[in-house]
Scaffold this motif. Structure first.
Motif, PDB file in Angstrom:
ATOM      1  N   SER A  65      40.317  70.237  95.824  1.00  0.00           N
ATOM      2  CA  SER A  65      38.863  70.335  95.852  1.00  0.00           C
ATOM      3  C   SER A  65      38.423  71.692  96.373  1.00  0.00           C
ATOM      4  CB  SER A  65      38.288  69.212  96.730  1.00  0.00           C
ATOM      5  OG  SER A  65      36.893  69.355  96.886  1.00  0.00           O
ATOM      6  N   ARG A  66      39.077  72.183  97.422  1.00  0.00           N
ATOM      7  CA  ARG A  66      38.711  73.490  97.976  1.00  0.00           C
ATOM      8  C   ARG A  66      39.063  74.616  97.019  1.00  0.00           C
ATOM      9  NH1 ARG A  66      40.572  72.383 104.335  1.00  0.00           N
ATOM     10  NH2 ARG A  66      38.959  70.796 104.708  1.00  0.00           N
ATOM     11  N   ARG A  67      40.048  74.375  96.168  1.00  0.00           N
ATOM     12  CA  ARG A  67      40.415  75.373  95.160  1.00  0.00           C
ATOM     13  C   ARG A  67      39.653  75.179  93.850  1.00  0.00           C
ATOM     14  NH1 ARG A  67      42.896  80.116  96.397  1.00  0.00           N
ATOM     15  NH2 ARG A  67      44.069  79.772  98.323  1.00  0.00           N
ATOM     16  N   ARG A  68      38.813  74.145  93.807  1.00  0.00           N
ATOM     17  CA  ARG A  68      38.062  73.812  92.585  1.00  0.00           C
ATOM     18  C   ARG A  68      39.010  73.569  91.417  1.00  0.00           C
ATOM     19  NH1 ARG A  68      32.902  78.062  93.019  1.00  0.00           N
ATOM     20  NH2 ARG A  68      32.238  77.367  95.116  1.00  0.00           N
ATOM     21  N   LEU A  69      40.042  72.791  91.717  1.00  0.00           N
ATOM     22  CA  LEU A  69      41.059  72.475  90.710  1.00  0.00           C
ATOM     23  C   LEU A  69      41.237  70.960  90.584  1.00  0.00           C
ATOM     24  CD1 LEU A  69      43.762  75.151  91.662  1.00  0.00           C
ATOM     25  CD2 LEU A  69      42.290  75.182  89.650  1.00  0.00           C
ATOM     26  N   LEU A  70      40.149  70.227  90.706  1.00  0.00           N
ATOM     27  CA  LEU A  70      40.239  68.781  90.658  1.00  0.00           C
ATOM     28  C   LEU A  70      40.703  68.255  89.305  1.00  0.00           C
ATOM     29  CD1 LEU A  70      37.150  67.649  92.763  1.00  0.00           C
ATOM     30  CD2 LEU A  70      39.572  67.438  93.338  1.00  0.00           C
ATOM     31  N   SER A  71      40.727  69.109  88.297  1.00  0.00           N
ATOM     32  CA  SER A  71      41.253  68.666  86.999  1.00  0.00           C
ATOM     33  C   SER A  71      42.730  68.306  87.088  1.00  0.00           C
ATOM     34  CB  SER A  71      41.051  69.756  85.944  1.00  0.00           C
ATOM     35  OG  SER A  71      41.728  70.950  86.329  1.00  0.00           O
ATOM     36  N   SER A  72      43.415  68.810  88.134  1.00  0.00           N
ATOM     37  CA  SER A  72      44.837  68.477  88.328  1.00  0.00           C
ATOM     38  C   SER A  72      45.029  67.240  89.196  1.00  0.00           C
ATOM     39  CB  SER A  72      45.576  69.662  88.971  1.00  0.00           C
ATOM     40  OG  SER A  72      45.598  70.780  88.106  1.00  0.00           O
ATOM     41  N   ALA A  73      43.946  66.680  89.719  1.00  0.00           N
ATOM     42  CA  ALA A  73      44.061  65.536  90.630  1.00  0.00           C
ATOM     43  C   ALA A  73      44.753  64.326  90.001  1.00  0.00           C
ATOM     44  CB  ALA A  73      42.680  65.155  91.156  1.00  0.00           C
ATOM     45  N   PRO A  74      44.511  63.970  88.720  1.00  0.00           N
ATOM     46  CA  PRO A  74      45.207  62.802  88.156  1.00  0.00           C
ATOM     47  C   PRO A  74      46.724  62.890  88.220  1.00  0.00           C
ATOM     48  CG  PRO A  74      43.372  63.435  86.750  1.00  0.00           C
ATOM     49  CD  PRO A  74      43.520  64.513  87.780  1.00  0.00           C
ATOM     50  N   PHE A  75      47.264  64.099  88.265  1.00  0.00           N
ATOM     51  CA  PHE A  75      48.710  64.257  88.308  1.00  0.00           C
ATOM     52  C   PHE A  75      49.285  63.849  89.660  1.00  0.00           C
ATOM     53  CE2 PHE A  75      47.439  66.827  84.755  1.00  0.00           C
ATOM     54  CZ  PHE A  75      48.473  66.679  83.845  1.00  0.00           C
ATOM     55  N   LEU A  76      48.420  63.638  90.658  1.00  0.00           N
ATOM     56  CA  LEU A  76      48.900  63.150  91.955  1.00  0.00           C
ATOM     57  C   LEU A  76      49.474  61.748  91.835  1.00  0.00           C
ATOM     58  CD1 LEU A  76      46.003  64.443  94.255  1.00  0.00           C
ATOM     59  CD2 LEU A  76      48.337  65.342  94.132  1.00  0.00           C
ATOM     60  N   LEU A  77      49.169  61.044  90.763  1.00  0.00           N
ATOM     61  CA  LEU A  77      49.776  59.732  90.539  1.00  0.00           C
ATOM     62  C   LEU A  77      51.284  59.830  90.333  1.00  0.00           C
ATOM     63  CD1 LEU A  77      47.072  58.203  88.156  1.00  0.00           C
ATOM     64  CD2 LEU A  77      47.452  57.651  90.578  1.00  0.00           C
ATOM     65  N   LEU A  78      51.762  61.034  90.037  1.00  0.00           N
ATOM     66  CA  LEU A  78      53.200  61.234  89.841  1.00  0.00           C
ATOM     67  C   LEU A  78      53.916  61.591  91.143  1.00  0.00           C
ATOM     68  CD1 LEU A  78      53.114  63.311  86.518  1.00  0.00           C
ATOM     69  CD2 LEU A  78      53.667  60.891  86.787  1.00  0.00           C
TER      70      LEU A  78
END
Length: 591
Positions: free
Chosen positions: A529-542
């Motif tokens: 979020s601080r990097r404004r890269l929340l588009s990569s957040a779904p990959f945290l499921l891995l």
């Protein structure tokens, strides 16, 4: 006007911009003032009465004493403002003209490098081990704590298969360590929401000389981009001193740099062959020749933000002298390459944008990142530089700084890095990191009571959790996941076969792993979020898969530490397919 703005001599402006060669300037100055240019190509070592240490320290000032005409003569490089001082001295004391000669800085540098290369090699590879063996991973004493650790791991593995009181104690202890590591991250995460004010950019007035060291090995492909990135730093070239360190047999990389025909402020330093072939040894080889008041370390694939040196300098100047190191925030450039690079991006965001800033605020021991470290040169030399036998020399140096009473700060400036895009490269890099953490833990745990006194209780606990706990958590995760998977596969949990102990420990395993996953996901989410890269957040499921890979790398590190403790697994660069930096600077298509 340019020289007056940045506080240097006009000769440096002309030489750095390529308007005149350094040797041509020296010859012209000699003709104009009737001085003698000292040829140093064939000067024997016996002609210089200074010892090697004095010879090396004199290089930073551009001075060289030689014996001639039954007396001592000083050879001076008219470098920065020394030309003005030289001429003013001769005008005031004309008799000194017979005792002064001049030479180009590159000629003095060439003489010193040629004559002290053996000393530099010994110091780079063996100085820390010889004079401060308690802080070196290259001694037999550093393996004793590892023997205790290996015995503990073997004993734990032996008893985990039996439901005895010992097995219960071991399982509970491992779970508590794992949960303690997660708990520390909770505290740091909460503290990270405290507002931090950005560091101000340093102005142009009276900028000090700033050195940069980059150790490269098999980086021919990265060479042009590296030089471009360093040239884009918002710092006067006349006030930079850039050392590119490479191995003697790395012909391809040397050719790549030679083809670029680099001039000031760039300088090529050849790492000695003595000792282990590691990055810290290469950095040590350049440290004696560093001329700047401050020195930064970058990697070949780094793309630091242009204002980073000024921001780091401002942090040093506004802080107390105990601020020995400033760490810039590392971030991944090739985030969009694949799922692995996206998880790496989240991990770096959690570490450098959430976790380490919190530890820095508490002034706790920080395991430095391997690049974008900025040091006070005097302090770094006083500590003996880097440990050439430690494959995570950055983490080790951060702990040594803390033990010596210094602290490390983080600045709000980023360096873009290339993450491994292939799983094999990622495993090799992560194995080296875990192995280095084990080395660092073993070195500093030789004398636990002394470590307790020097780091104080809070620092001691943080050291155990961050350095030792990070490796142990990765090792334990694999064990817990394996036991839980076996119980599920054997139908013990869900077929009514589980006893009280089985159910209790299954719950412990599930809770422990869930807590680890949750904390990693939360820190990664906050960092993204601080990097404004929340588009990569779904990959945290891995993350469960990512943790299993880390567990594999940790166990691989344990076995590699026994067979090849100083082996440096090189991470290949130049394989990225995407770039956040390039995408951010691309102009929109008018069509």
């Amino acid at each position: 006007m340019r020289a007056a703005e940045i506080g240097t001599g006009a000769d440096r402006v002309l030489v750095t911009e390529g308007a005149i060669a350094d040797r041509d300037y020296v010859r012209a100055l000699a003709r104009h003032y009737g001085l003698v240019v000292e040829p140093l190509e064939r000067l024997p070592r016996s002609a210089c009465p200074a010892d090697d240490k004095t010879l090396i320290s004199g290089l930073a000032r551009g001075t060289l004493p030689i014996s001639a005409n039954h007396g001592l003569i000083w050879v001076i490089a008219p470098w920065h403002l020394s030309a003005r001082l030289l001429i003013a001295t001769l005008q005031r004391y004309p008799a000194m003209r017979s005792r002064l000669r001049i030479a180009a800085m590159e000629d003095i540098r060439g003489f010193v490098h040629r004559e002290v290369q053996t000393v530099v090699a010994c110091r780079a590879a063996f100085d820390l081990r010889a004079h401060r063996p308690e802080f070196c991973a290259g001694t037999s004493r550093s393996r004793r704590p590892l023997a205790w650790l290996a015995g503990g791991i073997a004993g734990a593995a032996a008893v985990l298969g039996f439901q005895t009181s010992t097995a219960v104690a071991v399982e509970v202890a491992l779970a508590l360590i794992f949960l303690g590591w997660s708990g520390l991250r909770v505290l740091v995460m909460l503290w990270s929401f405290t507002p931090h004010f950005p560091h101000a950019r340093r102005g142009d007035d009276d900028l000090p000389l700033y050195s940069i060291i980059v150790a490269v090995y098999r980086e021919a492909q990265s060479a042009p981009d590296l030089v471009t990135a360093l040239a884009q730093l918002d710092y006067p070239k006349e006030c930079l001193d850039i050392k590119i360190v490479m191995e003697a047999d790395d012909i391809e990389t040397r050719l790549a740099f030679d083809l670029m025909d680099l001039s000031a402020p760039f300088e090529i330093v050849i790492a000695p062959e003595a000792g282990p072939r590691t990055k810290p040894k290469a950095l040590n080889a350049a440290l004696p020749f560093v001329r700047g008041r401050y020195v930064a370390v970058f990697d070949a694939e780094d793309r630091p933000e242009p204002e980073q040196l000024r921001i780091a300098l401002g942090a040093f100047e506004r802080s107390d002298p105990k601020l020995a190191c400033v760490q810039a925030r590392l971030t991944i450039d090739n985030t969009r390459d694949n799922w692995l690079t996206r998880l790496f991006t989240a991990e770096y965001a959690a570490l450098f944008d959430v976790f380490l800033p919190g530890l820095s605020t508490w002034r706790m021991p920080l395991p430095l990142g391997g690049t974008s470290n900025h040091f006070r040169t005097e302090t770094l030399r006083a500590l003996g530089g880097w440990d050439p036998y430690n494959v995570t020399e950055d983490a080790d140096l951060g702990i040594r700084l803390a033990r010596a009473g210094y602290h490390t700060g983080l600045v709000q400036s980023s360096t873009y890095e290339e993450a491994p895009v292939r799983l094999g490269q990622w495993v090799g890099q992560r194995t080296r990191w875990f192995k280095g953490y084990l080395q660092t833990w073993a070195v500093h745990m030789r004398d636990p009571l002394r470590l307790w006194r020097e780091l104080r209780p809070g620092g001691f606990i943080v050291f155990q959790l961050v350095i030792g706990g990070a490796v142990l958590a990765a090792l334990v995760h694999g064990v817990f996941a394996g036991i839980l998977a076996w119980q599920i596969a054997a139908g013990i949990l869900f077929a009514g076969k589980a006893g009280v102990f089985d159910q209790a420990f299954a719950g412990l395993y599930i809770f422990t792993m869930a807590a680890g996953y949750l904390m990693s996901a939360l820190l990664g989410l906050i960092g993204l979020s601080r990097r404004r890269l929340l588009s990569s957040a779904p990959f945290l499921l891995l993350l469960p898969l990512y943790w299993l890979l880390m567990s594999y790398a940790a166990w691989r590190a344990v076995f590699q530490l026994m067979r090849a403790p100083y082996r440096w697994e090189k991470t290949a660069h130049g394989l990225a397919r995407t770039s956040r930096q390039n995408a951010a600077t691309e102009l929109p298509n008018p069509s």
